[in-house]
Design a protein around this motif. Structure first.
Motif, PDB file in Angstrom:
ATOM      1  N   UNK A 169       3.813   8.338  -7.421  1.00 45.81           N
ATOM      2  CA  UNK A 169       3.801   9.610  -8.131  1.00 45.81           C
ATOM      3  C   UNK A 169       2.510   9.470  -9.042  1.00 45.81           C
ATOM      4  N   UNK A 170       1.916  10.205  -9.104  1.00 44.75           N
ATOM      5  CA  UNK A 170       0.447  10.494  -9.614  1.00 44.75           C
ATOM      6  C   UNK A 170       0.434  11.257 -10.956  1.00 44.75           C
ATOM      7  N   UNK A 171       1.047  12.406 -10.891  1.00 43.61           N
ATOM      8  CA  UNK A 171       0.950  13.504 -11.862  1.00 43.61           C
ATOM      9  C   UNK A 171       1.980  13.711 -12.486  1.00 43.61           C
ATOM     10  N   UNK A 172       2.133  14.108 -13.858  1.00 42.53           N
ATOM     11  CA  UNK A 172       3.187  14.462 -14.625  1.00 42.53           C
ATOM     12  C   UNK A 172       2.958  13.844 -16.134  1.00 42.53           C
ATOM     13  N   UNK A 173       4.132  14.039 -16.830  1.00 39.11           N
ATOM     14  CA  UNK A 173       3.869  13.721 -18.311  1.00 39.11           C
ATOM     15  C   UNK A 173       5.396  13.087 -18.390  1.00 39.11           C
ATOM     16  N   UNK A 174       6.254  13.111 -17.824  1.00 33.41           N
ATOM     17  CA  UNK A 174       7.736  12.582 -18.201  1.00 33.41           C
ATOM     18  C   UNK A 174       8.176  11.941 -16.999  1.00 33.41           C
ATOM     19  N   UNK A 175       9.339  11.353 -17.238  1.00 34.19           N
ATOM     20  CA  UNK A 175       9.899  10.404 -16.283  1.00 34.19           C
ATOM     21  C   UNK A 175      10.682  11.366 -15.208  1.00 34.19           C
ATOM     22  N   UNK A 182       5.552   3.873  -6.518  1.00 38.38           N
ATOM     23  CA  UNK A 182       5.189   3.526  -7.692  1.00 38.38           C
ATOM     24  C   UNK A 182       5.148   4.975  -8.841  1.00 38.38           C
ATOM     25  N   UNK A 183       5.425   4.751  -9.940  1.00 36.11           N
ATOM     26  CA  UNK A 183       5.503   5.692 -10.774  1.00 36.11           C
ATOM     27  C   UNK A 183       4.205   5.464 -11.862  1.00 36.11           C
ATOM     28  N   UNK A 184       3.073   6.049 -11.401  1.00 33.85           N
ATOM     29  CA  UNK A 184       1.984   6.002 -12.147  1.00 33.85           C
ATOM     30  C   UNK A 184       1.847   7.017 -13.289  1.00 33.85           C
ATOM     31  N   UNK A 185       2.897   7.821 -13.479  1.00 36.37           N
ATOM     32  CA  UNK A 185       2.832   8.771 -14.242  1.00 36.37           C
ATOM     33  C   UNK A 185       3.275   7.970 -15.812  1.00 36.37           C
ATOM     34  N   UNK A 186       3.700   6.931 -15.721  1.00 36.36           N
ATOM     35  CA  UNK A 186       3.980   5.804 -16.968  1.00 36.36           C
ATOM     36  C   UNK A 186       2.698   5.565 -17.521  1.00 36.36           C
ATOM     37  N   UNK A 187       1.705   5.273 -16.703  1.00 40.89           N
ATOM     38  CA  UNK A 187       0.340   4.927 -17.146  1.00 40.89           C
ATOM     39  C   UNK A 187      -0.343   5.961 -17.692  1.00 40.89           C
ATOM     40  N   UNK A 188      -0.609   7.001 -16.961  1.00 44.67           N
ATOM     41  CA  UNK A 188      -1.285   8.345 -17.360  1.00 44.67           C
ATOM     42  C   UNK A 188      -0.629   8.709 -18.581  1.00 44.67           C
ATOM     43  N   UNK A 189       0.775   8.908 -18.633  1.00 46.67           N
ATOM     44  CA  UNK A 189       1.201   9.392 -20.019  1.00 46.67           C
ATOM     45  C   UNK A 189       1.191   8.591 -21.260  1.00 46.67           C
ATOM     46  N   UNK A 190       0.818   7.308 -21.066  1.00 47.14           N
ATOM     47  CA  UNK A 190       0.638   6.267 -22.185  1.00 47.14           C
ATOM     48  C   UNK A 190      -0.517   5.836 -22.053  1.00 47.14           C
ATOM     49  N   UNK A 191      -1.718   6.502 -21.334  1.00 47.15           N
ATOM     50  CA  UNK A 191      -2.933   5.767 -21.462  1.00 47.15           C
ATOM     51  C   UNK A 191      -3.681   5.852 -22.744  1.00 47.15           C
ATOM     52  N   UNK A 240       0.845  -1.203  -0.056  1.00 48.10           N
ATOM     53  CA  UNK A 240      -0.037  -0.053   0.014  1.00 48.10           C
ATOM     54  C   UNK A 240       0.800   1.039  -0.139  1.00 48.10           C
ATOM     55  N   UNK A 241       1.910   1.198   0.770  1.00 47.32           N
ATOM     56  CA  UNK A 241       2.768   2.346   0.663  1.00 47.32           C
ATOM     57  C   UNK A 241       3.462   2.668  -0.587  1.00 47.32           C
ATOM     58  N   UNK A 242       4.006   1.697  -1.266  1.00 46.39           N
ATOM     59  CA  UNK A 242       4.435   1.805  -2.510  1.00 46.39           C
ATOM     60  C   UNK A 242       3.398   2.064  -3.822  1.00 46.39           C
ATOM     61  N   UNK A 243       2.307   1.418  -3.593  1.00 46.44           N
ATOM     62  CA  UNK A 243       1.279   1.726  -4.739  1.00 46.44           C
ATOM     63  C   UNK A 243       0.428   3.028  -4.476  1.00 46.44           C
ATOM     64  N   UNK A 244       0.438   3.492  -3.212  1.00 49.50           N
ATOM     65  CA  UNK A 244      -0.540   4.769  -3.152  1.00 49.50           C
ATOM     66  C   UNK A 244       0.336   5.770  -2.349  1.00 49.50           C
ATOM     67  N   UNK A 245       0.697   5.364  -0.908  1.00 51.22           N
ATOM     68  CA  UNK A 245       1.218   6.589  -0.231  1.00 51.22           C
ATOM     69  C   UNK A 245       2.340   7.320  -0.784  1.00 51.22           C
TER      70      UNK A 245
END
Length: 372
Positions: A69-75, A83-92, A61-66
């Motif tokens: 990183x959620x917002x952004x467009x680049x690495x 977790x770097x969920x920016x990878x998912x949002x940028x390539x959604x 839970x700490x790695x996936x949520x707490x």
């Protein structure tokens, strides 16, 4: 006054002694007391399992949520330890639509909305005309979806299937495979139990052949070998070849599931239909098949779930589904090292669809009283 009448009168006038109130069994406290803390041993096991679950899930839970990183467009937006969920949002967009032209994505969105509406209409209770909606889902919806996605008619720009990919391709293969394999499997199951030797023999050979080869081999043969056996003037689309192979492959498994349900129905049911003067197809459609299919709902849905997960195997013939698109994104030098996020997201999507099918099948079982 006799002794019996005196005792009866005393019993009627005596006050009942005060007793303890009944244990509350409703709500969350009642559920916890009944299921987790009903006895000292049960309470101990529940506490131990709760502690182990927290110890295992809290770092995740700490790695996936707490710490994620959620917002952004680049690495560069991924600065935390999670977790770097920016990878998912940028390539959604590519994960959902593949290589579909950006200007035509509205057509895919319409198909998604129609599919969600059809499913909601069939799932939600107390909605009218469910039979007509089911007929539309099997006939009208596939035709409308094909013209919207493929184009080439009604002024829509044609989009070749090589540009299809991502979640759109996964759902296309799964829906076509499910809708096509069930009726073919029912016909094969009836054919295997037929009294006509030729029909029974053809059904047995078909079922045993397709069950005896792996799906990867079927896809490879459909993509590479099938064009060698047809005239050069005839051109089969790669996706169409894959869909035909998947339908034929899973129809063989579906036939065995349905055959198990047919064998569970007493022969007297069929004989009762014969005594009423009903023909073969009337007896099957009105008496035997409804009971048989009700009995094998878990097996049918289990086959659907396996089919949905095996859509990822189309990578072997060059079709990029949801998982393949994510894997392709991981080869981008800009996003090296974020494979965990991609695979976790793909697993979550597969789990949501498979779990939804499982829960819906359980609801149908309860509605039809399959256990009675």
């Amino acid at each position: 006054m006799t002794t019996s009448s005196a005792s009866s009168e005393a019993a009627q006038t005596a006050m009942i002694p005060q007793r303890e109130p009944p244990v509350r069994r409703r709500g969350v406290p009642g559920w916890l007391r009944q299921n987790l803390f009903s006895s000292p041993l049960n309470s101990l096991v529940s506490v131990v399992m709760l502690v182990v679950t927290v110890m295992v899930l809290w770092p995740l839970l700490q790695w996936a949520v707490v710490q994620a990183d959620w917002l952004g467009e680049t690495r560069q937006a991924c600065t935390g330890e999670g977790a770097c969920w920016v990878f998912i949002s940028a390539r959604l967009e590519s994960i959902v639509y593949g290589f579909y032209p950006e200007s035509e994505i509205w057509r895919v969105n319409i198909v998604f909305a129609m599919l969600a509406g059809v499913i909601a209409w069939l799932v939600l209770p107390r909605l009218p005309a469910k039979g007509w909606m089911a007929l539309f889902a099997l006939t009208g919806f596939p035709i409308i979806a094909f013209f919207l996605l493929a184009g080439g008619a009604f002024g829509l720009m044609p989009v070749p299937t090589r540009d299809w990919g991502g979640l759109m391709l996964t759902l296309t293969i799964a829906v076509v495979g499910i809708v096509g394999s069930l009726p073919i499997g029912i016909l094969l199951a009836l054919g295997r139990r037929s009294s006509m030797p030729l029909v029974r023999g053809v059904s047995v050979v078909f079922i045993e052949f397709w069950r005896g080869v792996p799906l990867i081999t079927v896809l490879f043969m459909a993509s590479v070998m099938l064009p060698l056996f047809v005239p050069s003037e005839v051109e089969f689309d790669k996706l169409l070849r894959a869909l035909v192979g998947i339908m034929l492959f899973w129809s063989a498994y579906m036939a065995e599931v349905v055959r198990g349900g047919l064998q569970a129905i007493d022969k007297g049911q069929d004989e009762a239909g014969m005594s009423l003067g009903l023909g073969y197809w009337q007896r099957m459609g009105l008496i035997v098949l409804p009971q048989a299919l009700k009995l094998v709902i878990p097996g049918i849905v289990n086959t659907f779930i396996a089919l949905f997960k095996d859509t990822s195997l189309v990578l072997i013939i060059g079709l990029l589904d949801l998982l393949s698109i994510i894997q392709a994104g991981l080869t981008d030098p800009e996003w090296l090292g974020y494979a965990m996020e991609g695979y976790v997201f793909a697993a979550l999507v597969y789990w949501v669809f498979c779990f939804s099918m499982s829960r819906y099948s359980q609801r149908i079982e309860r509605k039809l009283h399959t256990g009675h």
